[in-house]
Design an enzyme around this catalytic site. Structure first.
Site, PDB file in Angstrom:
ATOM      1  N   LYS A   1       0.806  -1.222   0.000  1.00  0.00           N
ATOM      2  CA  LYS A   1       0.000   0.000   0.000  1.00  0.00           C
ATOM      3  C   LYS A   1       0.842   1.278   0.000  1.00  0.00           C
ATOM      4  CE  LYS A   1      -4.494  -1.459   1.428  1.00  0.00           C
ATOM      5  NZ  LYS A   1      -4.332  -2.860   1.918  1.00  0.00           N
TER       6      LYS A   1
ATOM      7  N   GLU B   1      -9.499   7.342   4.186  1.00  0.00           N
ATOM      8  CA  GLU B   1     -10.401   6.424   4.889  1.00  0.00           C
ATOM      9  C   GLU B   1      -9.647   5.119   5.064  1.00  0.00           C
ATOM     10  OE1 GLU B   1     -10.332   6.450   1.604  1.00  0.00           O
ATOM     11  OE2 GLU B   1     -10.107   4.265   1.404  1.00  0.00           O
TER      12      GLU B   1
ATOM     13  N   SER C   1       1.423  -9.856  -1.231  1.00  0.00           N
ATOM     14  CA  SER C   1       1.098  -8.440  -1.018  1.00  0.00           C
ATOM     15  C   SER C   1       1.486  -7.900   0.351  1.00  0.00           C
ATOM     16  CB  SER C   1      -0.394  -8.192  -1.272  1.00  0.00           C
ATOM     17  OG  SER C   1      -1.187  -9.033  -0.452  1.00  0.00           O
TER      18      SER C   1
END
Ligand SMILES: *Cc1c(COP(=O)(O)O)cnc(C)c1O
Length: 392
Positions: free
Chosen positions: A88, A110, A376
């Site tokens: 991310k 968010e 990931s």
């Protein structure tokens, strides 16, 4: 050909379906994002931070014991080794530089599980930017360590107390705040979702993943293209990054793995392509799980990062055109795959990533095939879930 048109559509999916009040913000971003991110100045800073702050390039690791078990040559793209423990941060680093170049002083975001919130709070601390993260009140209770991580990093975490008090309510609150503070605030969205240009912009930042895979495979195997790339899909940003430079290489199979929760048709799942219908979610026309009268259905997955009722428009398009192959993996099978990877390779994966590994059981391929699995994230954040599950 998989490409985006000038209005932000991949085939019939995408676009910007937003309230009029949001137009100026989206328009500012749409006009400026490409010139900025294509500029030499941006690229120098982005590449520098990816290298020395995030720790890129992440390794492409030949998993020999896993390869032996599944009878193919399996490489792991180690996004779990990124700073903060997942892919991310590739996106938040890109967006924070963009926000600075746009003259913004404040960042809002968010978060559901808190992973994107942590990645955002991290880059805000790095750049000395004011950071507010909206999070459902229920999620704040469920994801306490990440709430505290964000606070340690200096972010304000604001509970969203409407609706089910989870991710979609936090998103609504962030949108409201953005409308009210258009001049000095940038909204960092965490996946390839939301109104155009977010899905393509986030995919571009994450595309460093497949850019690196190409170079690394060329060095190790003498060819840039594997036979298959496998990635899990929540909103779809790690998958979009791992697929990006292979979209238009038809010899590379693109495998997207969704969360089937307690079973695709159990009423507790997040298998969007199996269950979803065309609709509009967070400003984008895409596939989403909804009732007959268009209410968004609460998704379920044991992994918080896959617990999303839709998929990004590019994935809806990959599904619609058949370019992508979609697989759904249940909670239990993902947990088994997570333990298996831990035992075979000494790597405890995030439970999101464990879904991608479990997909190996559902796919057919040849022993000579080269498979890249996008790992990931790391499993540290999921330790409590592993412990509660207990079957190891
Ligand atoms: C958030 C997250 C995901 C899901 O998000 P995508 O946008 O679909 O990539 C997957 N894996 C990990 C480790 C995550 O933190």
């Amino acid at each position: 050909m998989i490409r985006i048109d000038e209005n932000g559509f991949y085939g019939k999916f995408g676009g910007a379906f937003i309230p009029e009040m949001l137009y100026p913000n989206i328009e500012e971003l749409r006009e400026n994002y490409l010139p900025i991110i294509n500029s030499e100045e941006f690229q120098v800073e982005f590449r520098h931070l990816l290298k020395d702050y995030v720790g890129r390039p992440t390794p492409l690791f030949l998993a020999e014991r896993l390869s032996e078990k599944y009878k193919a040559k399996i490489y792991l793209k180690r996004e779990d080794l990124c700073h903060t423990g997942a892919h991310k941060v590739n996106n938040t680093v890109g967006q924070i530089i963009l926000a600075k170049k746009l003259g913004k002083k404040r960042i809002i975001a968010e978060t559901g599980a808190g992973q994107h919130g942590v990645a955002t709070a991290t880059v805000c601390a790095l750049m000395g930017m004011d950071c507010t993260v909206y999070m459902g009140a229920v999620d704040m209770e469920r994801q306490k360590p990440n709430v505290e991580r964000m606070r340690i990093l200096g972010a304000k975490v604001v509970p969203a107390t409407s609706g089910s008090q989870t991710l979609k309510d936090a998103t609504n609150e962030a949108m409201r705040q953005w409308i009210n503070n258009p001049v000095d605030t940038h909204y960092i969205i965490g996946s390839v979702v939301g109104p155009h240009p977010y899905p393509e912009m986030v995919a571009k930042f994450q595309s460093v993943i497949s850019e690196e895979i190409k170079a690394q495979l060329l060095e190790k195997e003498g060819r840039e293209n594997p036979d298959m790339v496998i990635a899990c899909v929540g909103g779809g940003s790690n998958a979009a990054g791992a697929f990006y430079h292979y979209y238009n290489e038809p010899s590379v199979r693109l495998i997207a793995v969704e969360a089937a929760g307690l079973g695709i048709f159990s009423g507790k799942s997040a298998a969007t392509t199996s269950l979803g219908k065309l609709g509009i979610l967070h400003g984008s026309r895409t596939l989403l799980m909804q009732t007959e009268d268009g209410q968004v259905v609460e998704p379920h997955s044991i992994s918080a990062g896959l617990d999303y009722p839709g998929i990004g428009p590019v994935h809806a398009h990959l599904f619609d055109t058949g370019r992508g192959e979609f697989v759904a993996v249940e909670d239990e099978d993902a947990m088994v795959a997570g333990i298996e990877l831990s035992r075979l390779e000494g790597i405890i994966p995030a439970i999101e990533s464990a879904h991608a590994f479990s997909a190996l059981n559902q796919l057919s391929y040849n022993p000579s095939d080269i498979i890249v699995i996008n790992l990931s994230g790391r499993g540290d954040k999921d330790l409590e879930t592993y412990i509660k599950w207990g079957n190891y």
